[in-house]
Design a protein around this motif. Sequence first.
Motif, PDB file in Angstrom:
ATOM      1  N   GLN A 199       0.944  -1.380   0.052  1.00  0.00           N
ATOM      2  CA  GLN A 199      -0.132   0.073  -0.086  1.00  0.00           C
ATOM      3  C   GLN A 199       0.813   1.175   0.026  1.00  0.00           C
ATOM      4  O   GLN A 199       0.689   2.165   0.684  1.00  0.00           O
ATOM      5  CB  GLN A 199      -0.963  -0.073   1.128  1.00  0.00           C
ATOM      6  CG  GLN A 199      -2.115  -0.955   1.283  1.00  0.00           C
ATOM      7  CD  GLN A 199      -1.438  -2.448   1.829  1.00  0.00           C
ATOM      8  OE1 GLN A 199      -0.888  -2.466   2.922  1.00  0.00           O
ATOM      9  NE2 GLN A 199      -1.395  -3.335   1.008  1.00  0.00           N
ATOM     10  N   ARG A 200       1.841   1.218  -0.795  1.00  0.00           N
ATOM     11  CA  ARG A 200       2.861   2.292  -1.051  1.00  0.00           C
ATOM     12  C   ARG A 200       2.961   2.662  -2.328  1.00  0.00           C
ATOM     13  O   ARG A 200       2.929   1.803  -3.336  1.00  0.00           O
ATOM     14  CB  ARG A 200       4.225   2.061  -0.454  1.00  0.00           C
ATOM     15  CG  ARG A 200       4.023   1.571   1.275  1.00  0.00           C
ATOM     16  CD  ARG A 200       3.699   2.743   2.107  1.00  0.00           C
ATOM     17  NE  ARG A 200       4.602   3.812   2.092  1.00  0.00           N
ATOM     18  CZ  ARG A 200       5.746   4.072   3.140  1.00  0.00           C
ATOM     19  NH1 ARG A 200       5.910   3.064   3.925  1.00  0.00           N
ATOM     20  NH2 ARG A 200       6.283   5.019   2.944  1.00  0.00           N
ATOM     21  N   ASP A 201       3.211   4.081  -2.710  1.00  0.00           N
ATOM     22  CA  ASP A 201       3.591   4.536  -4.021  1.00  0.00           C
ATOM     23  C   ASP A 201       5.271   4.154  -4.090  1.00  0.00           C
ATOM     24  O   ASP A 201       5.995   5.027  -3.514  1.00  0.00           O
ATOM     25  CB  ASP A 201       3.115   5.770  -4.379  1.00  0.00           C
ATOM     26  CG  ASP A 201       3.437   6.349  -5.619  1.00  0.00           C
ATOM     27  OD1 ASP A 201       4.156   5.620  -6.381  1.00  0.00           O
ATOM     28  OD2 ASP A 201       3.330   7.617  -5.772  1.00  0.00           O
ATOM     29  N   PRO A 202       5.711   3.477  -5.027  1.00  0.00           N
ATOM     30  CA  PRO A 202       7.087   3.270  -5.096  1.00  0.00           C
ATOM     31  C   PRO A 202       7.783   4.448  -5.729  1.00  0.00           C
ATOM     32  O   PRO A 202       9.079   4.503  -5.494  1.00  0.00           O
ATOM     33  CB  PRO A 202       7.204   2.113  -6.023  1.00  0.00           C
ATOM     34  CG  PRO A 202       5.849   2.196  -6.784  1.00  0.00           C
ATOM     35  CD  PRO A 202       4.792   2.521  -6.113  1.00  0.00           C
ATOM     36  N   ALA A 203       7.145   5.598  -6.093  1.00  0.00           N
ATOM     37  CA  ALA A 203       7.672   6.868  -6.516  1.00  0.00           C
ATOM     38  C   ALA A 203       7.997   7.897  -5.636  1.00  0.00           C
ATOM     39  O   ALA A 203       8.283   8.528  -5.980  1.00  0.00           O
ATOM     40  CB  ALA A 203       7.064   7.339  -8.005  1.00  0.00           C
ATOM     41  N   SER A 204       7.079   7.340  -4.378  1.00  0.00           N
ATOM     42  CA  SER A 204       7.191   8.338  -3.328  1.00  0.00           C
ATOM     43  C   SER A 204       8.558   8.676  -2.894  1.00  0.00           C
ATOM     44  O   SER A 204       9.092   7.815  -2.171  1.00  0.00           O
ATOM     45  CB  SER A 204       6.146   8.031  -2.141  1.00  0.00           C
ATOM     46  OG  SER A 204       6.389   8.906  -1.138  1.00  0.00           O
ATOM     47  N   ALA A 205       9.071  10.026  -2.616  1.00  0.00           N
ATOM     48  CA  ALA A 205      10.600  10.165  -2.311  1.00  0.00           C
ATOM     49  C   ALA A 205      10.652   9.835  -0.833  1.00  0.00           C
ATOM     50  O   ALA A 205      11.598   9.802  -0.263  1.00  0.00           O
ATOM     51  CB  ALA A 205      10.967  11.447  -2.420  1.00  0.00           C
ATOM     52  N   ALA A 206       9.358   9.837  -0.214  1.00  0.00           N
ATOM     53  CA  ALA A 206       9.515   9.508   1.323  1.00  0.00           C
ATOM     54  C   ALA A 206       9.960   8.206   1.889  1.00  0.00           C
ATOM     55  O   ALA A 206      10.367   7.941   2.767  1.00  0.00           O
ATOM     56  CB  ALA A 206       7.984   9.615   2.242  1.00  0.00           C
ATOM     57  N   LEU A 207       9.999   7.324   0.701  1.00  0.00           N
ATOM     58  CA  LEU A 207      10.467   5.936   0.996  1.00  0.00           C
ATOM     59  C   LEU A 207      12.198   5.885   0.890  1.00  0.00           C
ATOM     60  O   LEU A 207      12.727   4.915   1.554  1.00  0.00           O
ATOM     61  CB  LEU A 207      10.037   4.752  -0.147  1.00  0.00           C
ATOM     62  CG  LEU A 207       8.358   4.258  -0.039  1.00  0.00           C
ATOM     63  CD1 LEU A 207       8.068   3.779  -1.135  1.00  0.00           C
ATOM     64  CD2 LEU A 207       8.379   3.273   1.182  1.00  0.00           C
ATOM     65  N   TYR A 208      12.797   6.767   0.525  1.00  0.00           N
ATOM     66  CA  TYR A 208      14.164   6.783   0.108  1.00  0.00           C
ATOM     67  C   TYR A 208      14.945   7.861   0.711  1.00  0.00           C
ATOM     68  O   TYR A 208      14.552   8.864   1.203  1.00  0.00           O
ATOM     69  CB  TYR A 208      14.322   6.957  -1.580  1.00  0.00           C
ATOM     70  CG  TYR A 208      13.555   6.003  -2.103  1.00  0.00           C
ATOM     71  CD1 TYR A 208      13.689   4.514  -2.163  1.00  0.00           C
ATOM     72  CD2 TYR A 208      12.270   6.354  -2.621  1.00  0.00           C
ATOM     73  CE1 TYR A 208      12.683   3.782  -2.763  1.00  0.00           C
ATOM     74  CE2 TYR A 208      11.392   5.554  -3.317  1.00  0.00           C
ATOM     75  CZ  TYR A 208      11.607   4.263  -3.495  1.00  0.00           C
ATOM     76  OH  TYR A 208      10.872   3.449  -4.263  1.00  0.00           O
ATOM     77  N   HIS A 209      16.232   7.675   1.012  1.00  0.00           N
ATOM     78  CA  HIS A 209      17.090   8.567   1.251  1.00  0.00           C
ATOM     79  C   HIS A 209      17.859   9.295   0.225  1.00  0.00           C
ATOM     80  O   HIS A 209      18.173  10.246   0.508  1.00  0.00           O
ATOM     81  CB  HIS A 209      18.602   7.885   2.116  1.00  0.00           C
ATOM     82  CG  HIS A 209      17.803   6.841   3.379  1.00  0.00           C
ATOM     83  ND1 HIS A 209      17.792   5.570   3.455  1.00  0.00           N
ATOM     84  CD2 HIS A 209      17.515   7.585   4.568  1.00  0.00           C
ATOM     85  CE1 HIS A 209      17.340   5.257   4.590  1.00  0.00           C
ATOM     86  NE2 HIS A 209      17.036   6.428   5.421  1.00  0.00           N
TER      87      HIS A 209
END
Length: 237
Positions: A199-209
């Motif tokens: 349930q996450r958007d893989p393009a969301s910058a919030a997932l990454y450093h």
Amino acid sequence: MVTISATFGAGGSVVGPSLAERLGVPFVDRAIPTAVAREIGCSLQEVLEHDDRAPTGFQRLLASAARLPAITPGSVDMTYIPAADGEGRLLFDHEFVDRTEQVIRKVAESGGVILGRAGAAVLADTPRAVHVRLDGPPERRLRQATVLRESTGREPAHGQGGDGDDREAGHAQLWSPPTMRDLRDNDRARAAYVRRFYQRDPASAALYHLVLDSTVIDLATCADIIERVVRERAAQE
């Protein structure tokens, strides 16, 4: 521990191994579905059909989503997706995901570079992990995918573009240029995997450093940047 999410043509299969070699850790890519196949007791081909890197494994999911009025662009409404189809394949999908997560977490215990597999979502709460996204405009990614395929003389089976330009090791095929349809199919399939199970958007910058446009930053430079971030974070511990 590094996870890399790379869209089609973003060069994940080049940056990942290079980074792993620099850090002196394993690069984990095809090893995950092989290990999962062994644990579940099915063939590697069956696992790859349910892999986040293979759009064919999610054709039923995408087709179902396209028919549902509750679907909005870029999203999948979970309440309208059945728990299993007539053959129970969605249950197998969940089993595949569970086993894949187990392998990812085991790799994280000793360190490694993992390409794809929604690693950033699986290891979101792992303090030691560095999560990276490689992306870029579709037109530039398509050009880069073409260059990378030309330089290797190999390409994955159509419909299995991997994390961009990945090749099936040891399986040379007649070369044909990737198309925008290949790019869109692969991007859509991997996005569906992350949305369906996390349930996450893989393009969301919030997932990454780190989020890098690897179509304008040289792939070797991308590996340099990631390596520096990893080593700086390790020194802070």
